[in-house]
Design an enzyme around this catalytic site. Sequence first.
Site, PDB file in Angstrom:
ATOM      1  N   LYS A   1     -55.949  24.538  37.096  1.00  0.00           N
ATOM      2  CA  LYS A   1     -55.123  25.399  36.627  1.00  0.00           C
ATOM      3  C   LYS A   1     -54.774  26.331  37.411  1.00  0.00           C
ATOM      4  O   LYS A   1     -53.802  26.830  37.544  1.00  0.00           O
ATOM      5  CB  LYS A   1     -55.514  25.753  35.174  1.00  0.00           C
ATOM      6  CG  LYS A   1     -54.763  26.723  34.508  1.00  0.00           C
ATOM      7  CD  LYS A   1     -54.992  26.780  33.115  1.00  0.00           C
ATOM      8  CE  LYS A   1     -55.567  28.227  32.744  1.00  0.00           C
ATOM      9  NZ  LYS A   1     -55.852  28.192  31.319  1.00  0.00           N
TER      10      LYS A   1
ATOM     11  N   GLU B   1     -64.718  24.575  44.266  1.00  0.00           N
ATOM     12  CA  GLU B   1     -65.181  23.005  44.515  1.00  0.00           C
ATOM     13  C   GLU B   1     -64.021  22.197  44.393  1.00  0.00           C
ATOM     14  O   GLU B   1     -64.000  21.139  45.107  1.00  0.00           O
ATOM     15  CB  GLU B   1     -66.039  22.867  43.056  1.00  0.00           C
ATOM     16  CG  GLU B   1     -67.306  23.550  42.683  1.00  0.00           C
ATOM     17  CD  GLU B   1     -67.332  25.038  42.184  1.00  0.00           C
ATOM     18  OE1 GLU B   1     -66.029  25.528  42.382  1.00  0.00           O
ATOM     19  OE2 GLU B   1     -68.214  25.313  41.579  1.00  0.00           O
TER      20      GLU B   1
ATOM     21  N   GLY C   1     -58.884  26.178  29.916  1.00  0.00           N
ATOM     22  CA  GLY C   1     -59.598  24.997  30.575  1.00  0.00           C
ATOM     23  C   GLY C   1     -60.436  23.970  29.698  1.00  0.00           C
ATOM     24  O   GLY C   1     -59.992  22.828  29.585  1.00  0.00           O
ATOM     25  N   ARG C   2     -61.167  24.458  28.862  1.00  0.00           N
ATOM     26  CA  ARG C   2     -61.990  23.613  27.990  1.00  0.00           C
ATOM     27  C   ARG C   2     -61.270  23.157  26.846  1.00  0.00           C
ATOM     28  O   ARG C   2     -61.549  22.169  26.110  1.00  0.00           O
ATOM     29  CB  ARG C   2     -63.379  24.442  27.259  1.00  0.00           C
ATOM     30  CG  ARG C   2     -62.818  25.718  26.875  1.00  0.00           C
ATOM     31  CD  ARG C   2     -64.265  26.609  26.741  1.00  0.00           C
ATOM     32  NE  ARG C   2     -64.205  27.786  26.122  1.00  0.00           N
ATOM     33  CZ  ARG C   2     -63.867  28.781  26.949  1.00  0.00           C
ATOM     34  NH1 ARG C   2     -63.330  28.802  28.202  1.00  0.00           N
ATOM     35  NH2 ARG C   2     -63.613  30.044  26.373  1.00  0.00           N
TER      36      ARG C   2
ATOM     37  N   GLU D   1     -69.169  28.030  26.167  1.00  0.00           N
ATOM     38  CA  GLU D   1     -68.345  28.919  26.990  1.00  0.00           C
ATOM     39  C   GLU D   1     -67.447  29.518  25.930  1.00  0.00           C
ATOM     40  O   GLU D   1     -66.973  30.530  26.065  1.00  0.00           O
ATOM     41  CB  GLU D   1     -67.447  27.986  27.925  1.00  0.00           C
ATOM     42  CG  GLU D   1     -67.061  28.853  29.091  1.00  0.00           C
ATOM     43  CD  GLU D   1     -66.315  28.071  30.186  1.00  0.00           C
ATOM     44  OE1 GLU D   1     -65.561  26.916  29.791  1.00  0.00           O
ATOM     45  OE2 GLU D   1     -66.317  28.635  31.191  1.00  0.00           O
TER      46      GLU D   1
ATOM     47  N   HIS E   1     -85.653   7.351  21.225  1.00  0.00           N
ATOM     48  CA  HIS E   1     -87.088   6.940  21.920  1.00  0.00           C
ATOM     49  C   HIS E   1     -87.542   8.152  22.871  1.00  0.00           C
ATOM     50  O   HIS E   1     -88.082   7.965  24.014  1.00  0.00           O
ATOM     51  CB  HIS E   1     -86.848   5.825  22.648  1.00  0.00           C
ATOM     52  CG  HIS E   1     -86.333   4.644  21.688  1.00  0.00           C
ATOM     53  ND1 HIS E   1     -87.412   3.701  21.160  1.00  0.00           N
ATOM     54  CD2 HIS E   1     -85.249   4.386  20.904  1.00  0.00           C
ATOM     55  CE1 HIS E   1     -86.659   2.827  20.502  1.00  0.00           C
ATOM     56  NE2 HIS E   1     -85.574   3.225  20.154  1.00  0.00           N
TER      57      HIS E   1
ATOM     58  N   LYS F   1     -69.950  33.236  40.389  1.00  0.00           N
ATOM     59  CA  LYS F   1     -69.066  32.815  41.380  1.00  0.00           C
ATOM     60  C   LYS F   1     -68.890  33.823  42.300  1.00  0.00           C
ATOM     61  O   LYS F   1     -68.518  33.830  43.510  1.00  0.00           O
ATOM     62  CB  LYS F   1     -67.569  32.886  40.894  1.00  0.00           C
ATOM     63  CG  LYS F   1     -67.303  31.416  40.140  1.00  0.00           C
ATOM     64  CD  LYS F   1     -65.786  31.504  39.758  1.00  0.00           C
ATOM     65  CE  LYS F   1     -65.374  30.713  38.685  1.00  0.00           C
ATOM     66  NZ  LYS F   1     -64.200  30.792  37.937  1.00  0.00           N
TER      67      LYS F   1
END
Length: 531
Positions: A201, A207, A258-259, A345, A376, A491
Site C-alpha cells: 500500500k 521487505e 493493511g490488516r 495489531e 495432540h 522499523k
Amino acid sequence: MSSFGHLSAVKKLQTLASSPIDFSKPGALTPQRLEKYAAHALGFTLLYGTERIDDAILKELLHLAQEAKAMEKMAAMQSGVAINRIEGFESEERAVLHTAMRDVFDHRQAAPVAKAASEVANLELKKLEHFLTKIEGRYTDLIQIGIGGSDLGPRALAVALEPFHKPERRMHFISNVDPDDANGILAKVDLKKTLVVVVSKSGTTLETLTNEAFVRTAFMKKGLDPKEHFVAVTGEKSPMDDRSRYLASFYIWDFVGGRYSATSMVGGVSLGFAIGYQGWKEILKGAHEMDYHALTEEPAKNLPLLSALFGIWNRNFLHLPTVAVIPYSQALHRFPAHLQQLDMESNGKRIDKRGRAVDFSTGPVIWGEPGTNGQHSFYQLIHQGTDTVPLELIGFKKGQYGMDLEVEHTTSQEKLLANLFAQSIALAVGQHNQNPNKFFPGNRPNRILLADRLDPRTLGALLSYYEHKVAFQGFIWDINSFDQEGVQLGKKLANQILALYRSKRTQENVPTFPLGEAYLKISQKNILPTN
Ligand code: G6Q
C-alpha cells in the site's frame, strides 16, 4: 478514569463475575442450555452455552454494548466517518472503509464517503475482470510478494480455498526478507509462466521492495522482461505507482487498513487468478452479507457483536489473558496467523481514543492451530495447566472436497466433528477424580462457530465476522483499532542498523548506534554476509 471504566454495566459485570456458572458441578451444563445459548445467521450458528455466562450476565453484556454505543460506532465506521484517529494528538485521521470494498454489488451505503469508496472499488473490480480475461491461459503460477496485511489475509484465503483453485493454477507467497523465502519459491516455479503480484500500500516497505528486486533479478537473469510478468497493487502516487514497470497496476486507498485489506485488490488479484473472477465475487458477497448483518442485526442476535462481548467478558471480568482460535478445518491452517495480526495489531493498545492510558486490559494474546492437531500437543495445558485459556472453535458440517470414507462405521468428517464437540464439553465440564493426575478442573470457557461448508462465500463471511468482532471490541474499549504505531520503533532501529551494514561497504559516515554496533560485532565478528 477511562470511558470504559465509567460505564455502569462494567460495575455490574464486575459484581456478576464473582460467581459465574460452575460447569464442573453436576447438571450445570445441560442439553437445554446448549440449545438455548445459540444464535443463527447467514448459515452460521454460534454456540455459546459453554461460555461462563447466564441470562443476567448476557443482559448486562448487551447493556455494555448499548452504553458504549457499539452499534452506532459500527454505523459510523461503515458510513465513512474518520474514526481512525486519536483526539488531541498527532495521529492518523482516516475513514475505515474496508466494508466499502464489498459493498460493490448493491451499494447499500448511501453516505457520500462510503458510496464514493464503493464506486472506486467497483472500478478496480471491473479492471480486474478485464485483466483476468486478458491473461487467461498465459500463466500457471502466481507469486504474491507482500508482508503483514499485504500477505497474511490473502494467503489465509488462498490456502483455505485450494479445492476451488482452477486447474493448473498454483499460488506462492514471499513475505520474509530472509533470502531463503524468495529462493525457496523461485526454485519451485517456471518463471516463463509465472505472474508476480507485488503488493504494498505504501510502496515503501523494505521487505517487499527487496523481495521484488530479488525476483526481478531472477527474471532478468533468465532473459525475461519483468514488465510482462509483474503487477503492482499499491496506493495511488506511491513510489510503486509507476506503470512503466508493470504489466498492470491496481489501487488501494488510505481508508482500507493493511490488516483489513484482504477483500481489496490486495487479495483480489491473486485470489481472482486462483479461483476465478466469479469465485472472488462470492468472497466479496459473503463478506458483504456479514457486514450488513453486523450493521443491522439486533445486538442479541448479532454474531460478531456477541462474540466480541464474550471475549470482553473473558478478558475484562474473568481476567483471562490469551485466546486460542482453533479451526477444526485443515483448510484454515493459516487463518489463526491472519487473526493474530488482525486482533493483536488492532486491539493491542494501551491508550484510549483521547490518548489517555487505559486502566483495564485490552486485546488478549491470540494464537492457534487447527484441531484435531492441537489436541495432540498443547491441549494438555489447556485442560490441566495453571492458566485458563478461552477457546474459539470453528467447525463445518461438511468437508470441502465432498469425498470421505467410512472407517469403523464413521466418516472422517464425523470423527472431526466428534472431537470438536467432545473438546467443547470436556473443557467446560472437566472430570472429577480422586487421582489428582486425572483430575480436570473444567470451566475452560469456549464457544463454537459452526457452518455448513467452507466455500468462498462462507469464507468471506467468516473473514468479515472476525473483522467486526475485533472492531466491536475496540469500540467498546474506546480504543483506536485501526492504527499501528507500535510497529514503528523497531522499523526505525532496523534502518539505523542497516546503515551500519551499508557503511562498512561505502565507508560513509553514519550516526553512531552503540547497541546496534554491539549486536553486529557479536553476530558476525565484523564479517559481512557474503552472496
Ligand atoms: C497492517 C499493517 C502492516 C502492513 C505491512 C505492509 O495493518 O499496516 O501489516 O500491512 O507493513 O505494508 P505495505 O502494504 O505498505 O507494504
